[in-house]
Design a protein around this motif. Structure first.
Motif, PDB file in Angstrom:
ATOM      1  N   LYS A 102       0.942  -0.942   0.207  1.00  0.00           N
ATOM      2  CA  LYS A 102       0.366  -0.018   0.177  1.00  0.00           C
ATOM      3  C   LYS A 102       0.805   1.110   0.186  1.00  0.00           C
ATOM      4  N   VAL A 103       0.307   2.251  -0.640  1.00  0.00           N
ATOM      5  CA  VAL A 103       0.946   3.895  -0.199  1.00  0.00           C
ATOM      6  C   VAL A 103       0.258   4.391   0.929  1.00  0.00           C
ATOM      7  N   LEU A 104       1.145   4.860   1.687  1.00  0.00           N
ATOM      8  CA  LEU A 104       1.292   5.468   2.590  1.00  0.00           C
ATOM      9  C   LEU A 104       1.636   6.643   3.033  1.00  0.00           C
ATOM     10  N   LEU A 105       0.843   7.651   3.797  1.00  0.00           N
ATOM     11  CA  LEU A 105       1.752   8.816   4.562  1.00  0.00           C
ATOM     12  C   LEU A 105       1.270   9.133   5.484  1.00  0.00           C
ATOM     13  N   ILE A 106       2.195   8.548   6.454  1.00  0.00           N
ATOM     14  CA  ILE A 106       2.642   8.886   7.625  1.00  0.00           C
ATOM     15  C   ILE A 106       2.620  10.167   8.309  1.00  0.00           C
ATOM     16  N   PHE A 151      -4.479   3.142  -1.024  1.00  0.00           N
ATOM     17  CA  PHE A 151      -3.242   4.442   0.511  1.00  0.00           C
ATOM     18  C   PHE A 151      -3.844   4.244   1.828  1.00  0.00           C
ATOM     19  N   GLU A 152      -3.235   4.405   2.530  1.00  0.00           N
ATOM     20  CA  GLU A 152      -3.092   4.403   3.942  1.00  0.00           C
ATOM     21  C   GLU A 152      -2.602   5.446   4.573  1.00  0.00           C
ATOM     22  N   VAL A 153      -3.494   6.750   5.469  1.00  0.00           N
ATOM     23  CA  VAL A 153      -3.422   7.478   6.498  1.00  0.00           C
ATOM     24  C   VAL A 153      -2.618   6.728   7.384  1.00  0.00           C
ATOM     25  N   LEU A 154      -1.706   7.166   7.783  1.00  0.00           N
ATOM     26  CA  LEU A 154      -1.135   6.790   9.708  1.00  0.00           C
ATOM     27  C   LEU A 154      -1.132   7.943  10.487  1.00  0.00           C
ATOM     28  N   ASP A 155      -1.677   8.481  11.320  1.00  0.00           N
ATOM     29  CA  ASP A 155      -1.865   9.651  12.291  1.00  0.00           C
ATOM     30  C   ASP A 155      -1.062   8.948  13.777  1.00  0.00           C
ATOM     31  N   PHE A 156      -0.234   9.625  13.599  1.00  0.00           N
ATOM     32  CA  PHE A 156       1.012   9.288  15.443  1.00  0.00           C
ATOM     33  C   PHE A 156       0.833  10.535  16.030  1.00  0.00           C
ATOM     34  N   ALA A 165      16.527  17.472  16.266  1.00  0.00           N
ATOM     35  CA  ALA A 165      15.028  18.239  16.278  1.00  0.00           C
ATOM     36  C   ALA A 165      14.589  17.237  14.755  1.00  0.00           C
ATOM     37  N   TYR A 166      14.167  16.222  14.913  1.00  0.00           N
ATOM     38  CA  TYR A 166      14.129  15.684  13.401  1.00  0.00           C
ATOM     39  C   TYR A 166      12.848  16.742  12.570  1.00  0.00           C
ATOM     40  N   ILE A 167      12.222  16.618  13.177  1.00  0.00           N
ATOM     41  CA  ILE A 167      10.491  17.297  12.611  1.00  0.00           C
ATOM     42  C   ILE A 167      10.493  17.971  12.887  1.00  0.00           C
ATOM     43  N   MET A 168       9.648  19.672  12.434  1.00  0.00           N
ATOM     44  CA  MET A 168      10.233  20.917  12.820  1.00  0.00           C
ATOM     45  C   MET A 168       8.787  21.606  13.449  1.00  0.00           C
ATOM     46  N   TRP A 169       7.382  20.972  12.926  1.00  0.00           N
ATOM     47  CA  TRP A 169       6.304  21.005  13.261  1.00  0.00           C
ATOM     48  C   TRP A 169       4.813  20.084  13.227  1.00  0.00           C
ATOM     49  N   ASN A 170       3.915  20.162  13.839  1.00  0.00           N
ATOM     50  CA  ASN A 170       2.739  19.398  13.954  1.00  0.00           C
ATOM     51  C   ASN A 170       2.577  18.642  11.738  1.00  0.00           C
ATOM     52  N   PHE A 171       2.249  17.621  11.503  1.00  0.00           N
ATOM     53  CA  PHE A 171       1.619  18.076  10.765  1.00  0.00           C
ATOM     54  C   PHE A 171       2.048  18.167   8.940  1.00  0.00           C
ATOM     55  N   THR A 172       3.463  17.530   9.892  1.00  0.00           N
ATOM     56  CA  THR A 172       4.501  16.607   8.476  1.00  0.00           C
ATOM     57  C   THR A 172       3.859  15.769   8.153  1.00  0.00           C
ATOM     58  N   LYS A 173       4.394  15.219   6.737  1.00  0.00           N
ATOM     59  CA  LYS A 173       3.822  14.051   6.168  1.00  0.00           C
ATOM     60  C   LYS A 173       4.967  13.648   5.446  1.00  0.00           C
ATOM     61  N   ARG A 199       8.470  14.183   1.352  1.00  0.00           N
ATOM     62  CA  ARG A 199       8.339  14.558   2.975  1.00  0.00           C
ATOM     63  C   ARG A 199       7.356  15.750   2.416  1.00  0.00           C
ATOM     64  N   PHE A 200       6.428  16.431   3.286  1.00  0.00           N
ATOM     65  CA  PHE A 200       5.861  17.677   2.967  1.00  0.00           C
ATOM     66  C   PHE A 200       5.520  18.182   4.613  1.00  0.00           C
TER      67      PHE A 200
END
Length: 180
Positions: free
Chosen positions: A24-28, A56-61, A142-150, A162-163
């Protein structure tokens, strides 16, 4: 190594092998319920609904590391998302995405595709200053800069994009559609 080789923790504390999503295609996504980007849940659910039957799957963390914008329990966060935004995609246990306690999946994703900036809009420039101040405590972790990084993962388990949260969701949807 494939991103399908990772194991993540469910809201109830049990684990899920991402191997179940192989093919599947994932959007994490790392999310928060009290963020200015929280309305992106509507877009995420619309994309999920449109493409889930095509694999397609969205995986929400959820993550509370950005200005404390996800302070609630896992169940409260899940209830908020399902009631306010009608989300149906999988939502996992709240995690850290930065620092020594960062989830290994997000460390790997963000290390492979590091932050390249929020863009040049006024909102993006303002967010950069706020994110830099918030993430200073994590230093080089500091790997991720803010919420809703995809992060977009293809059917073979390879990271393709990466979005940042400032990227237009129409661009995210276009990239998802290209992978399907």
């Amino acid at each position: 190594m494939s991103y399908f080789d990772y194991t993540v923790t469910n809201r109830d504390g049990s684990t899920t092998d991402l191997r179940q999503y192989a093919g599947k295609v994932l959007l994490i996504v790392n999310t928060a319920t009290g963020c200015g980007f929280t309305p992106q849940y509507d877009d995420l659910e619309a994309i999920y609904k449109k493409y889930r039957d095509q694999g397609f799957e969205v995986l929400d963390f959820p993550c509370n590391q950005f200005a404390g914008q996800a302070p609630d329990s896992d169940e409260e966060i899940h209830s908020f998302c399902t009631m306010k935004f009608g989300t149906k995609f999988p939502q996992f246990k709240k995690i850290d995405v930065n620092g020594d306690s960062a989830d290994p999946l997000f460390v790997a994703l963000a290390t492979e595709k590091p932050f390249q900036g929020f863009g040049r809009t006024v909102k993006a420039l303002a967010l950069k200053k706020f994110a830099d101040a918030n993430n200073k405590k994590y230093g080089d972790k500091a790997y991720i800069m803010w919420n809703f990084t995809k992060f977009l993962v293809d059917r073979e388990g390879k990271l393709v994009a990466r979005f940042e949260p400032t990227v237009d969701m129409a661009e995210v949807e276009k990239a998802v559609a290209q992978q399907l």
